[in-house]
Design a protein around this motif. Structure first.
Motif, PDB file in Angstrom:
ATOM      1  N   GLU A 146      12.479  10.737   0.814  1.00 39.73           N
ATOM      2  CA  GLU A 146      11.177   9.757   1.659  1.00 39.73           C
ATOM      3  C   GLU A 146      10.988   9.059   1.788  1.00 39.73           C
ATOM      4  O   GLU A 146       9.819   8.539   2.137  1.00 39.73           O
ATOM      5  N   GLN A 147      11.380   8.058   0.539  1.00 39.92           N
ATOM      6  CA  GLN A 147      11.255   6.701   0.429  1.00 39.92           C
ATOM      7  C   GLN A 147      11.086   5.887   0.909  1.00 39.92           C
ATOM      8  O   GLN A 147      12.021   6.177   2.126  1.00 39.92           O
ATOM      9  N   THR A 148      10.689   4.993   1.078  1.00 42.76           N
ATOM     10  CA  THR A 148      10.282   3.601   2.248  1.00 42.76           C
ATOM     11  C   THR A 148      10.662   2.510   1.866  1.00 42.76           C
ATOM     12  O   THR A 148      10.227   2.602   0.573  1.00 42.76           O
ATOM     13  N   CYS A 149       9.914   1.576   2.695  1.00 44.95           N
ATOM     14  CA  CYS A 149       9.891   0.454   2.145  1.00 44.95           C
ATOM     15  C   CYS A 149       8.417   0.213   1.116  1.00 44.95           C
ATOM     16  O   CYS A 149       7.424   0.918   1.117  1.00 44.95           O
ATOM     17  N   CYS A 151      14.472  -1.037   1.532  1.00 48.62           N
ATOM     18  CA  CYS A 151      15.195  -0.430   2.042  1.00 48.62           C
ATOM     19  C   CYS A 151      16.307  -2.054   3.214  1.00 48.62           C
ATOM     20  O   CYS A 151      17.286  -1.410   3.805  1.00 48.62           O
ATOM     21  N   LEU A 159       2.179   1.562   2.902  1.00 50.29           N
ATOM     22  CA  LEU A 159       3.148   1.826   1.685  1.00 50.29           C
ATOM     23  C   LEU A 159       2.897   1.878   0.862  1.00 50.29           C
ATOM     24  O   LEU A 159       3.366   2.471  -0.195  1.00 50.29           O
ATOM     25  N   ASN A 161      19.457  -0.552   1.488  1.00 58.16           N
ATOM     26  CA  ASN A 161      19.867   1.110   2.026  1.00 58.16           C
ATOM     27  C   ASN A 161      20.754   0.537   3.223  1.00 58.16           C
ATOM     28  O   ASN A 161      21.489   1.059   3.884  1.00 58.16           O
TER      29      ASN A 161
END
Length: 247
Positions: free
Chosen positions: A38-41, A9, A58, A12
């Motif tokens: 749709e990815q996150t931490c 993250c 997560l 990014n």
């Protein structure tokens, strides 16, 4: 070979160029690389501060997103270490966990162990000091540990050895922490700064023009100190070296 690219993250948000260079390198090997929007931490900061419930949410999300890929590759030793070594406490019974745990790789580890190139069309005529970040070094085994007195090796240097005109500095302490440690840098600010200064000074004394490594977070920490104190050295993420000359 279908690759799921995971970008941490903070990279990014703060280091899009290094993130794009990671993609360029993977595509240069002819790989089918996908970046799931749709990815996150990965949940590492939450786990480090004891927020187990949030970490589990997560971790489950990560598994759901990436379980369909042959390999998951990330430009971060610490994030990969989180998936491989610390997800089990949250998602060990979840469908897809074993596959994701086994097939998630740090970028250089993936190039070294899976792609195994014998040459790279890259030129970098500078003296480089390699920073062995703690997670990549001690949890992923990217290089030998000095205290174990075993034969020395470095997957990072093996890959950089394929770069033309690069040279390497010899450090006094090859595997010392830079002091970042994620939340450690916040909770133990003075200690973190002292450790970062010591790490940078070792590189300066060794004649490094650049400090490079597999964790942008460590380089971010040291670059902050370099900028603040106007020190005669720079940091560069390893993907930015390997992507030199790529369109």
């Amino acid at each position: 070979m279908k690759i799921g690219l995971f970008i941490p993250c903070f990279m990014n948000e703060l280091y899009p160029e290094a993130s794009m260079d990671t993609l360029k390198i993977l595509e240069s090997f002819g790989l089918d690389v996908h970046y799931p929007l749709e990815q996150t931490c990965c949940g590492q900061p939450m786990a480090n501060t004891g927020c187990a419930h949030e970490s589990a949410i997560l971790a489950k999300r990560f598994i759901e997103i990436f379980k369909h890929y042959d390999y998951i590759v990330a430009p971060s030793g610490s994030c990969v270490s989180m998936v491989r070594h610390h997800y089990a406490q949250f998602v060990s019974e979840m469908e897809g966990f074993n596959h994701v745990q086994k097939n998630t790789y740090e970028l250089i580890e993936f190039i070294h162990d899976v792609i195994k190139p014998d040459h790279l069309n890259v030129n970098f005529p500078h003296k480089v000091g390699i920073h062995n970040s703690c997670h990549g070094h001690r949890e992923l085994g990217l290089s030998s540990m000095s205290e174990r007195h075993t034969p020395t090796f470095s997957k990072i240097k093996d890959i950089l050895d394929l770069v033309s005109n690069i040279s390497f500095s010899t450090l006094e302490r090859n595997d010392e922490c830079c002091g970042f440690g994620g939340t450690f840098a916040v909770s133990e600010e003075a200690m973190s700064i002292a450790m970062g200064r010591a790490r940078i000074e070792d590189h300066i004394q060794a004649g490094s023009e650049y400090i490079t490594g597999v964790d942008m977070s460590c380089l971010m920490h040291m670059q902050g100190l370099i900028d603040r104190e106007k020190l005669p050295i720079k940091t560069i993420y390893i993907a930015q070296i390997l992507a030199k000359g790529l369109a």
